[in-house]
Design a protein around this motif. Structure first.
Motif, PDB file in Angstrom:
ATOM      1  N   GLN A   1     100.892  87.113  24.913  1.00  0.00           N
ATOM      2  CA  GLN A   1     101.697  86.297  25.823  1.00  0.00           C
ATOM      3  C   GLN A   1     102.290  85.128  25.055  1.00  0.00           C
ATOM      4  OE1 GLN A   1      99.081  85.250  29.007  1.00  0.00           O
ATOM      5  NE2 GLN A   1      99.400  87.179  30.087  1.00  0.00           N
TER       6      GLN A   1
ATOM      7  N   THR B   1     104.268  81.514  24.695  1.00  0.00           N
ATOM      8  CA  THR B   1     104.519  80.284  25.442  1.00  0.00           C
ATOM      9  C   THR B   1     105.974  80.303  25.891  1.00  0.00           C
ATOM     10  OG1 THR B   1     102.949  79.147  24.029  1.00  0.00           O
ATOM     11  CG2 THR B   1     104.460  77.775  25.314  1.00  0.00           C
TER      12      THR B   1
ATOM     13  N   LEU C   1     108.319  75.356  27.459  1.00  0.00           N
ATOM     14  CA  LEU C   1     107.123  74.589  27.092  1.00  0.00           C
ATOM     15  C   LEU C   1     106.947  74.550  25.579  1.00  0.00           C
ATOM     16  CD1 LEU C   1     104.662  76.020  29.791  1.00  0.00           C
ATOM     17  CD2 LEU C   1     105.958  73.876  29.899  1.00  0.00           C
TER      18      LEU C   1
ATOM     19  N   GLN D   1     102.524  63.891  27.300  1.00  0.00           N
ATOM     20  CA  GLN D   1     101.497  63.721  28.328  1.00  0.00           C
ATOM     21  C   GLN D   1     101.049  62.286  28.539  1.00  0.00           C
ATOM     22  OE1 GLN D   1     100.763  65.906  30.550  1.00  0.00           O
ATOM     23  NE2 GLN D   1     102.073  67.451  29.619  1.00  0.00           N
TER      24      GLN D   1
ATOM     25  N   PRO E   1     106.514  68.547  33.150  1.00  0.00           N
ATOM     26  CA  PRO E   1     105.451  68.886  34.115  1.00  0.00           C
ATOM     27  C   PRO E   1     104.158  68.142  33.833  1.00  0.00           C
ATOM     28  CG  PRO E   1     105.998  70.749  32.672  1.00  0.00           C
ATOM     29  CD  PRO E   1     107.048  69.715  32.458  1.00  0.00           C
TER      30      PRO E   1
ATOM     31  N   ASP F   1     101.218  68.762  34.729  1.00  0.00           N
ATOM     32  CA  ASP F   1     100.097  69.630  34.351  1.00  0.00           C
ATOM     33  C   ASP F   1     100.386  70.390  33.059  1.00  0.00           C
ATOM     34  OD1 ASP F   1     101.978  71.471  35.104  1.00  0.00           O
ATOM     35  OD2 ASP F   1     100.781  72.410  36.687  1.00  0.00           O
ATOM     36  N   GLY F   2     101.525  70.097  32.416  1.00  0.00           N
ATOM     37  CA  GLY F   2     101.867  70.773  31.156  1.00  0.00           C
ATOM     38  C   GLY F   2     102.302  72.211  31.348  1.00  0.00           C
ATOM     39  N   GLN F   3     102.458  72.638  32.581  1.00  0.00           N
ATOM     40  CA  GLN F   3     102.804  74.037  32.851  1.00  0.00           C
ATOM     41  C   GLN F   3     104.154  74.114  33.566  1.00  0.00           C
ATOM     42  OE1 GLN F   3     100.785  76.575  31.706  1.00  0.00           O
ATOM     43  NE2 GLN F   3      99.712  74.895  30.714  1.00  0.00           N
ATOM     44  N   GLY F   4     104.185  74.770  34.711  1.00  0.00           N
ATOM     45  CA  GLY F   4     105.427  74.849  35.479  1.00  0.00           C
ATOM     46  C   GLY F   4     106.055  76.216  35.358  1.00  0.00           C
ATOM     47  N   GLY F   5     106.719  76.651  36.441  1.00  0.00           N
ATOM     48  CA  GLY F   5     107.291  77.994  36.495  1.00  0.00           C
ATOM     49  C   GLY F   5     108.640  78.093  35.827  1.00  0.00           C
TER      50      GLY F   5
ATOM     51  N   GLY G   1     109.997  71.059  36.408  1.00  0.00           N
ATOM     52  CA  GLY G   1     109.071  70.068  35.843  1.00  0.00           C
ATOM     53  C   GLY G   1     109.237  68.706  36.501  1.00  0.00           C
TER      54      GLY G   1
ATOM     55  N   ASP H   1     103.693  72.551  44.411  1.00  0.00           N
ATOM     56  CA  ASP H   1     104.422  73.592  43.692  1.00  0.00           C
ATOM     57  C   ASP H   1     105.878  73.584  44.147  1.00  0.00           C
ATOM     58  OD1 ASP H   1     105.527  75.884  42.663  1.00  0.00           O
ATOM     59  OD2 ASP H   1     104.104  77.263  43.620  1.00  0.00           O
TER      60      ASP H   1
END
Ligand SMILES: [Fe+2]
Length: 448
Positions: free
Chosen positions: A8, A10, A14, A22, A51, A53-57, A62, A94
């Motif tokens: 997978q 990144t 991101l 952060q 984002p 949370d450091g993630q996001g779709g 973000g 979300d």
């Protein structure tokens, strides 16, 4: 880790300089190369999806983080980066949740940041604005005493002659489009629903001295997909493409629609009136998100001319080099401009929209039909550049263009100030940031 997981990747949004930072910094000891013009006093501030949370779709979802540099009498007083403390961020919501889409306070607040009527507004097109202080702390969400009931575009247009803020909101449910005006004191004085065939993603719009101009283009919204958790927007050529031109403060009864060839425009450069004609210079994409959210065509500078007497429409390409982030002198919004500023691919490095590729800043001279390019070098990735006039009354090229530039080799960022009259020359000043500023969207020079 299983082999499946190790494969997978990144996501691009991101990775590299798209990756979020952060922490929130305040740095008052900025290193400066060159000399910041003594005439400059104000705040340069730009918005960036970051984002929490450091993630996001997706990059677009973000949480907004603004990066600002305070300049006073030619000195760089501080750099601050601050998340916009929205109900979405603080509630860990979300952005893809249909309830969050419909809750106008639950903004990502990540797209633009502007100054109007002594307020600084962080904007994202699906929700209400968030007000920030001059130190970039969050004041709160604005609904104009409950009068604003629609979303608020991230690309309102501030009239340089009246200081009114013309804007619109689009909706996934009716009303699909509503036109609004804030007066020069920031009071909502006009709201008028505009009829369009369906819900589209209307990212930006235009004004002239006399008109508000809407782009009803075939990137449509499908609420059923949102409910299923799928990306709810995409290209639908069957929707057609039309430009609506109406008098400022008009209503749906006043609008005239002009059919154009299907395309998408994230960002116009500017629009103005010439006799009976309305001229619009835009960044035209041949299509947008046709097969997926990663399937898009580059944008090229393009001119539409609408004859309000004969109804004739003329469409012409102005350049065959792609670009992003078109801007003009804010004092020329809605008025005929000579110069325009864009980011573009580095000559010889090909086309593309990837901000992780090296780029240049280009000044168009639309009167002469020429361009002048500032090449920051093979490792440099400039974001949007905005124009800052030397004084409130100085000429259209008497000032500076400024924006953040990321240096890939050094993993560092600087705020670069170019001489608007000689943009290819060495920068007038470079203000070195305490650490990289991630790639972002739009910003403003907010003069004191
Ligand atoms: Fe935008």
């Amino acid at each position: 880790m299983t082999s499946e997981n190790s494969e997978q990747k990144t996501p691009w949004f991101l990775s590299g300089n798209y990756a979020p930072v952060q922490d929130e910094l305040t740095d008052t000891g900025l290193r400066v190369t060159g000399s910041i013009p003594a005439e400059l006093s104000g705040l340069y501030v730009r918005n960036t999806p970051n984002p929490v949370d450091g993630q996001g779709g997706h990059w677009f979802f973000g949480d907004g983080m603004v990066h600002g540099v305070r300049i006073e009498d030619g000195n760089a007083l501080w750099y601050r980066n601050r998340w916009v403390k929205t109900t979405k961020l603080e509630g860990g919501l979300d952005a893809m949740d249909p309830k969050v889409m419909m809750d106008r306070t639950a903004s990502s607040a990540n797209t633009h940041v502007i100054g109007h009527a002594r307020k600084i507004l962080a904007l994202e097109e699906g929700h209400f604005p968030y007000e920030l202080t001059r130190d970039l702390d969050t004041v709160g969400c604005l609904d104009y005493g409950g009068k604003l009931t629609t979303a608020f575009t991230a690309h309102p247009k501030l009239c340089p002659e009246t200081n009114e803020l013309h804007f619109f909101g689009y909706g996934q449910l009716p009303p699909y489009l509503t036109y609004h005006v804030l007066d020069s004191d920031g009071k909502l004085t006009h709201s008028s629903e505009i009829e369009v065939p369906g819900p589209t993603m209307m990212h930006d719009f235009m004004i002239t001295r006399d008109h508000a101009i809407f782009m009803d283009l075939p990137v449509t919204f499908d609420l059923q997909k949102a409910i299923k958790g799928e990306i709810p927007i995409g290209w639908d050529e069957s929707y057609g493409a039309r430009i609506g031109i109406m008098p400022r403060f008009g209503t749906n009864a006043d609008i005239r629609w002009f059919e154009i060839d299907p395309c998408y425009v994230f960002h116009p450069m500017n629009a103005w009136v010439e006799g009976s004609k309305v001229v619009c210079d835009v960044g035209r994409h041949e299509y947008m998100w046709r097969d997926s959210m990663d399937d898009f065509a580059p944008s090229y500078l393009y001119r539409w001319t609408f004859d309000m007497e004969t109804g004739a429409v003329k469409e012409e390409a102005l350049d065959d080099v792609s670009h992003g982030f078109p801007r003009v002198d804010d004092r020329k919004v809605g008025l005929k401009n000579r110069y325009g500023w864009v980011t573009a691919p580095r000559p010889g490095d090909g086309g593309g929209m990837d901000m992780d590729a090296a780029g240049v800043v280009t000044r168009y001279d639309l009167e002469k039909g020429t361009t002048e390019v500032h090449d920051f070098g093979p490792n440099a990735q400039p974001g949007e550049f905005v124009f800052a006039a030397r004084t409130e009354t100085s000429a259209e090229d008497d000032g500076f263009a400024m924006g953040y530039v990321y240096d890939k080799a050094e993993d560092s960022s600087r705020l670069v100030i170019l001489d608007a009259a000689a943009p290819a020359s060495e920068p007038v000043a470079e203000i070195h940031m305490p650490r990289r500023v991630p790639h972002g969207f739009h910003g403003s020079w907010i003069r004191d």
